[in-house]
Write an enzyme that holds these catalytic residues in place. Structure first.
Site, PDB file in Angstrom:
ATOM      1  N   ASP A  69       0.623  -1.148  -0.735  1.00 16.16           N
ATOM      2  CA  ASP A  69       0.022   0.045  -0.580  1.00 16.16           C
ATOM      3  C   ASP A  69       1.029   1.180  -0.595  1.00 16.16           C
ATOM      4  OD1 ASP A  69      -2.490   1.305  -0.245  1.00 16.16           O
ATOM      5  OD2 ASP A  69      -2.934  -0.030   1.665  1.00 16.16           O
TER       6      ASP A  69
ATOM      7  N   GLU B 152      -1.037   1.657  -5.482  1.00 20.44           N
ATOM      8  CA  GLU B 152      -0.298   3.346  -4.833  1.00 20.44           C
ATOM      9  C   GLU B 152      -1.331   4.431  -5.678  1.00 20.44           C
ATOM     10  OE1 GLU B 152       1.668   6.622  -7.455  1.00 20.44           O
ATOM     11  OE2 GLU B 152       0.543   4.532  -7.870  1.00 20.44           O
ATOM     12  N   TRP B 153      -2.344   3.479  -6.163  1.00 18.66           N
ATOM     13  CA  TRP B 153      -3.509   4.295  -6.427  1.00 18.66           C
ATOM     14  C   TRP B 153      -3.336   5.240  -7.429  1.00 18.66           C
ATOM     15  CZ3 TRP B 153      -2.272   6.512  -1.621  1.00 18.66           C
ATOM     16  CH2 TRP B 153      -2.698   5.780  -0.165  1.00 18.66           C
ATOM     17  N   GLY B 154      -2.459   4.348  -8.225  1.00 20.22           N
ATOM     18  CA  GLY B 154      -2.992   5.277  -9.678  1.00 20.22           C
ATOM     19  C   GLY B 154      -1.509   7.208  -9.991  1.00 20.22           C
TER      20      GLY B 154
ATOM     21  N   ASN C 101       1.081   8.053  -9.424  1.00 23.83           N
ATOM     22  CA  ASN C 101       2.489   8.037  -9.628  1.00 23.83           C
ATOM     23  C   ASN C 101       2.919   7.529 -11.275  1.00 23.83           C
ATOM     24  OD1 ASN C 101       4.312   9.598  -8.232  1.00 23.83           O
ATOM     25  ND2 ASN C 101       3.491   8.566  -6.200  1.00 23.83           N
TER      26      ASN C 101
ATOM     27  N   ASP D 180      -9.745   3.914  -3.746  1.00 20.96           N
ATOM     28  CA  ASP D 180     -10.654   2.320  -3.283  1.00 20.96           C
ATOM     29  C   ASP D 180     -12.070   2.490  -4.084  1.00 20.96           C
ATOM     30  OD1 ASP D 180      -8.363   1.915  -1.706  1.00 20.96           O
ATOM     31  OD2 ASP D 180      -9.346   2.526  -0.263  1.00 20.96           O
TER      32      ASP D 180
HETATM   33  C1  GLA Z   1      -5.912   1.396   1.452  1.00 26.19           C
HETATM   34  C2  GLA Z   1      -5.883  -0.275   0.098  1.00 26.19           C
HETATM   35  C3  GLA Z   1      -7.434  -0.887   0.297  1.00 26.19           C
HETATM   36  C4  GLA Z   1      -6.667  -1.523   1.493  1.00 26.19           C
HETATM   37  C5  GLA Z   1      -6.512  -0.433   3.116  1.00 26.19           C
HETATM   38  C6  GLA Z   1      -6.134  -1.426   3.783  1.00 26.19           C
HETATM   39  O1  GLA Z   1      -7.179   2.087   1.847  1.00 26.19           O
HETATM   40  O2  GLA Z   1      -6.357   0.465  -1.221  1.00 26.19           O
HETATM   41  O3  GLA Z   1      -7.412  -1.612  -0.776  1.00 26.19           O
HETATM   42  O4  GLA Z   1      -5.864  -2.450   1.389  1.00 26.19           O
HETATM   43  O5  GLA Z   1      -5.797   0.502   2.381  1.00 26.19           O
HETATM   44  O6  GLA Z   1      -6.046  -0.249   5.152  1.00 26.19           O
END
Ligand code: GLA
Length: 403
Positions: A151, A184-186, A188, A206
């Site tokens: 994460d 890393e949620w995109g 970078n 998420d």
């Molecule tokens: C981030 C991630 C999720 C999950 C939570 C856990 O938000 O993007 O998929 O792993 O952390 O805290």
């Protein structure tokens, strides 16, 4: 030692170091499939839940359908590392320890996945991996970990590429092949640099169990799907799709199939469209207590065959017509076949017509199979009209007409 010999030795060692520093190859040649604790259970996890989940996935056919990775997400750790800096599992939640749990999963034919974070703390406040990468990789290898989701909370000023590369190298040094899942949620643009770093990378924030709702950091699956389309600027509908392929996948986040915020139609559509975009299929529902119709979605072999198609080409949207409440997504499959998915975006049932000549990318005459209905639906010489419930899809498999 002569200068030239010393020089050769230094070059040799650094080259050896170079080949050493890589992700494990030949993993995730098709999008990884499995189950993850986060979407339903968040911090409410323990070894009994994980074992019961594994047992259920054997009994309900999910394991045999390909859902191999069982991944424990955030909140498995003790709040503090031990005196030697080792990451340890919470002894109340996991009294038998992670090695024993891994042995249990392996004996049942599963692979064992775990979550940690590239920052100093995980998003839920447990110890993160920063500064402990090599130590943690050794710990995870000793537990038999096969999949690491990493994460991006609490990363401070860390550089994403360098940070994820460090963990990649640590996993390699530990010597146990693990799928490395960048979370890393995109932020970078990992699609631009992570092909050599990990096997999959998140592209957005998420998901939660909604069609197109928004709750702070979390979005419904349709909103996440729309975001995929705008992540990369440029001409052509397949911008983000170009970055995916065997061993390196865009990850639009885990499945919400079967969770309470979705209708059955929305679960089926979510699953179909995740298959079209070659997404990792990580179930996020309580598979111990799911309705048979939810199970039937998750183990549908024909839909899974689209997701797992060995060509590994990610699909993309070719038509979005809000006036007609229709979106059409297509995916090229092996052997000249195509998958086509038409979505009714309206909040009411509607007749959706697929005009094949709109699908500019698909040339020639094809036989059409309705995948969910499991029956033929004509050929591509005539438009196809289907009645679809709100937010439901028609998923079609096109086979080239034999000459
Ligand atoms: C981030 C991630 C999720 C999950 C939570 C856990 O938000 O993007 O998929 O792993 O952390 O805290």
């Amino acid at each position: 030692m002569k200068k030239s010999a010393a020089f050769a030795l230094v070059i040799g060692l650094s080259l050896a170091g170079r080949t050493w520093a890589q992700k494990f190859p030949d993993l995730a040649l098709t999008p990884p499939m499995g189950w993850n604790s986060w979407n339903t259970f968040a911090s409410n996890i323990n070894e009994t839940l994980i074992k019961e989940t594994a047992d259920a996935m054997v009994a309900n056919g999910m394991r045999d359908a390909g859902y191999t990775y069982i991944v424990i997400d955030d909140c498995w750790e003790s709040m503090q590392r031990d005196a030697n800096g080792n990451n340890v599992a919470d002894p109340k939640k996991f009294p038998s320890g992670m090695k024993a749990l891994g042995d249990y999963l392996h004996a049942k034919g599963f692979k064992f996945g775990i979550h940690s974070c590239a920052g100093v703390k995980t998003c839920a406040g447990y110890p993160g991996g920063r500064g402990h990468e090599y130590q943690d990789a050794l710990t995870y290898a000793s537990w038999g970990i096969d999949f690491l989701k990493y994460d991006w909370c609490e990363h401070g000023t860390a550089d994403a590429r360098e940070t994820y590369k460090t963990m990649r190298d640590a996993i390699h040094a530990a010597g146990r092949p693990m799928v490395f899942s960048l979370c890393e949620w995109g932020q970078n643009k990992p699609w631009e640099w992570a092909t050599d770093v990990g096997h999959m990378w998140r592209t957005t924030g998420d998901i939660y169990d909604s069609y197109d709702g928004r709750k702070g950091w979390e979005s419904g699956w349709k909103r996440i799907l729309d975001l995929q389309y705008t992540l990369v600027e440029g001409n052509g509908p397949d911008q983000i799709a170009r970055y995916a392929g065997p061993g390196h996948w865009n990850d639009p986040d885990m499945l919400e199939v079967g969770n309470p915020g979705l209708t059955m139609a929305e679960s089926r559509a979510h699953f179909s469209l995740w298959a079209i975009i070659a997404a990792p299929l990580i179930a996020g529902n309580d598979v111990r207590h799911m309705k048979p119709e939810v199970r039937d979605v998750l183990v549908n072999k024909d839909v899974l065959a689209i997701d797992q198609d060995p060509l590994g080409h990610q699909g993309y949207r070719v038509l979005a017509d809000p006036g007609k409440n229709i979106e059409i997504w297509v995916r090229e499959l092996s052997n000249g076949e195509w998958a086509v998915c038409a979505l009714n975006t309206s909040s009411a049932p509607a007749d959706i017509t697929i005009e094949w000549h709109y699908l500019w990318t698909i040339q020639g005459k094809f036989q059409v199979q309705d995948v969910w209905a499991k029956k033929p639906a004509g050929d591509t010489t005539k438009p196809l009209t289907v009645r679809l419930d709100s937010h439901d899809v028609a998923l079609l498999r096109l086979t080239p007409e034999k000459k």
